[in-house]
Scaffold this active site. Structure first.
Site, PDB file in Angstrom:
ATOM      1  N   TRP A 108      -5.718   2.687  10.032  1.00  0.00           N
ATOM      2  CA  TRP A 108      -5.812   2.376   8.601  1.00  0.00           C
ATOM      3  C   TRP A 108      -5.552   0.896   8.378  1.00  0.00           C
ATOM      4  O   TRP A 108      -6.143   0.277   7.510  1.00  0.00           O
ATOM      5  CB  TRP A 108      -4.851   3.233   7.784  1.00  0.00           C
ATOM      6  CG  TRP A 108      -4.910   2.888   6.331  1.00  0.00           C
ATOM      7  CD1 TRP A 108      -3.910   2.366   5.568  1.00  0.00           C
ATOM      8  CD2 TRP A 108      -6.045   2.989   5.450  1.00  0.00           C
ATOM      9  NE1 TRP A 108      -4.352   2.133   4.284  1.00  0.00           N
ATOM     10  CE2 TRP A 108      -5.661   2.508   4.186  1.00  0.00           C
ATOM     11  CE3 TRP A 108      -7.348   3.428   5.622  1.00  0.00           C
ATOM     12  CZ2 TRP A 108      -6.528   2.470   3.107  1.00  0.00           C
ATOM     13  CZ3 TRP A 108      -8.216   3.380   4.531  1.00  0.00           C
ATOM     14  CH2 TRP A 108      -7.800   2.907   3.289  1.00  0.00           C
TER      15      TRP A 108
ATOM     16  N   GLU B 279     -11.819   5.853   4.066  1.00  0.00           N
ATOM     17  CA  GLU B 279     -11.255   6.784   5.051  1.00  0.00           C
ATOM     18  C   GLU B 279     -12.297   7.113   6.113  1.00  0.00           C
ATOM     19  O   GLU B 279     -11.972   7.228   7.291  1.00  0.00           O
ATOM     20  CB  GLU B 279     -10.743   8.060   4.377  1.00  0.00           C
ATOM     21  CG  GLU B 279      -9.522   7.865   3.504  1.00  0.00           C
ATOM     22  CD  GLU B 279      -8.255   7.466   4.253  1.00  0.00           C
ATOM     23  OE1 GLU B 279      -8.201   7.569   5.497  1.00  0.00           O
ATOM     24  OE2 GLU B 279      -7.303   7.029   3.588  1.00  0.00           O
TER      25      GLU B 279
ATOM     26  N   TYR C  64       0.841  -1.200   0.000  1.00  0.00           N
ATOM     27  CA  TYR C  64       0.000   0.000   0.000  1.00  0.00           C
ATOM     28  C   TYR C  64       0.879   1.254   0.000  1.00  0.00           C
ATOM     29  O   TYR C  64       0.663   2.175  -0.785  1.00  0.00           O
ATOM     30  CB  TYR C  64      -0.949  -0.004   1.207  1.00  0.00           C
ATOM     31  CG  TYR C  64      -1.736   1.275   1.343  1.00  0.00           C
ATOM     32  CD1 TYR C  64      -2.774   1.570   0.469  1.00  0.00           C
ATOM     33  CD2 TYR C  64      -1.414   2.218   2.321  1.00  0.00           C
ATOM     34  CE1 TYR C  64      -3.481   2.756   0.566  1.00  0.00           C
ATOM     35  CE2 TYR C  64      -2.114   3.404   2.432  1.00  0.00           C
ATOM     36  CZ  TYR C  64      -3.146   3.665   1.548  1.00  0.00           C
ATOM     37  OH  TYR C  64      -3.841   4.851   1.635  1.00  0.00           O
TER      38      TYR C  64
END
Length: 191
Positions: free
Chosen positions: A47, A39, A17
């Site tokens: 996250w 988000e 990522y």
């Protein structure tokens, strides 16, 4: 190869990522919508929690096709609340439906969601030159303005911190530290 400290010695999914997505400009409306929803799902969580569930989110929310999401029935929403592969928070799940409706409205008004969202940074990525991760902000004047506008237009779970994280994720802001091989300066030095 040097990376931002938050991505060092982490799970390969996290490293991928960092290396291939975070800070890379995204202009595709569907992917921008997906990242805005993810988000928002992250609010109050890490996250990493959301990244591990991203494929489940894609399956659960019809690949974030807004046209399908706006048609969700009460039965579909109930099945999402029972889906162990996503964060089962009623307000966050409902926000995806609300955001899909607003997203489609914005597409009609602005021609694309990409045009709308990238206008906050004058249609070009902001490249920061942070030496350490501690210097990287969690919000700024642009994310404050974006948050106010998105809320005014009808989006949910779009506080300033979420907006800034979104901007980082979709490359509106490049916050890779200057020693990271993903920072644009690294590529200029190599050439």
């Amino acid at each position: 190869m040097k990376r931002c400290t938050w991505a060092k010695a982490k799970n390969p999914l996290y490293v991928a990522y960092h290396d291939k997505e975070w800070g890379v400009p995204v202009y595709d409306d569907r992917l921008l919508f997906e990242m805005l929803c993810l988000e928002g799902a992250q609010a109050g969580l890490s996250w990493w929690t959301i990244l591990q569930k991203r494929e489940n989110y894609r399956d659960a929310f019809d690949q974030f096709e807004a046209e399908k999401i706006v048609m969700y029935t009460d039965e579909k929403l109930q099945s999402l609340l029972e889906n162990k592969g996503i964060v089962r928070n009623r307000m966050k799940i409902q926000s995806v439906v609300t955001n899909a409706k607003t997203f489609l409205k914005i597409q009609r008004e602005y021609g694309s969601f990409s045009s709308y969202i990238w206008s906050f940074v004058d249609n070009k990525p902001i490249i920061n030159n942070w030496e350490t991760e501690k210097e990287v902000p969690t919000s700024n004047e642009i994310s404050d303005r974006m948050s106010k506008k998105l809320k005014k237009d009808g989006f949910k779970f779009v506080g300033s911190t979420i907006c800034y994280s979104f901007m980082q994720a979709v490359g509106m802001v490049n916050d890779h530290t200057i020693e990271c091989f993903c920072h644009p300066a690294f590529h200029k030095d190599v050439r």
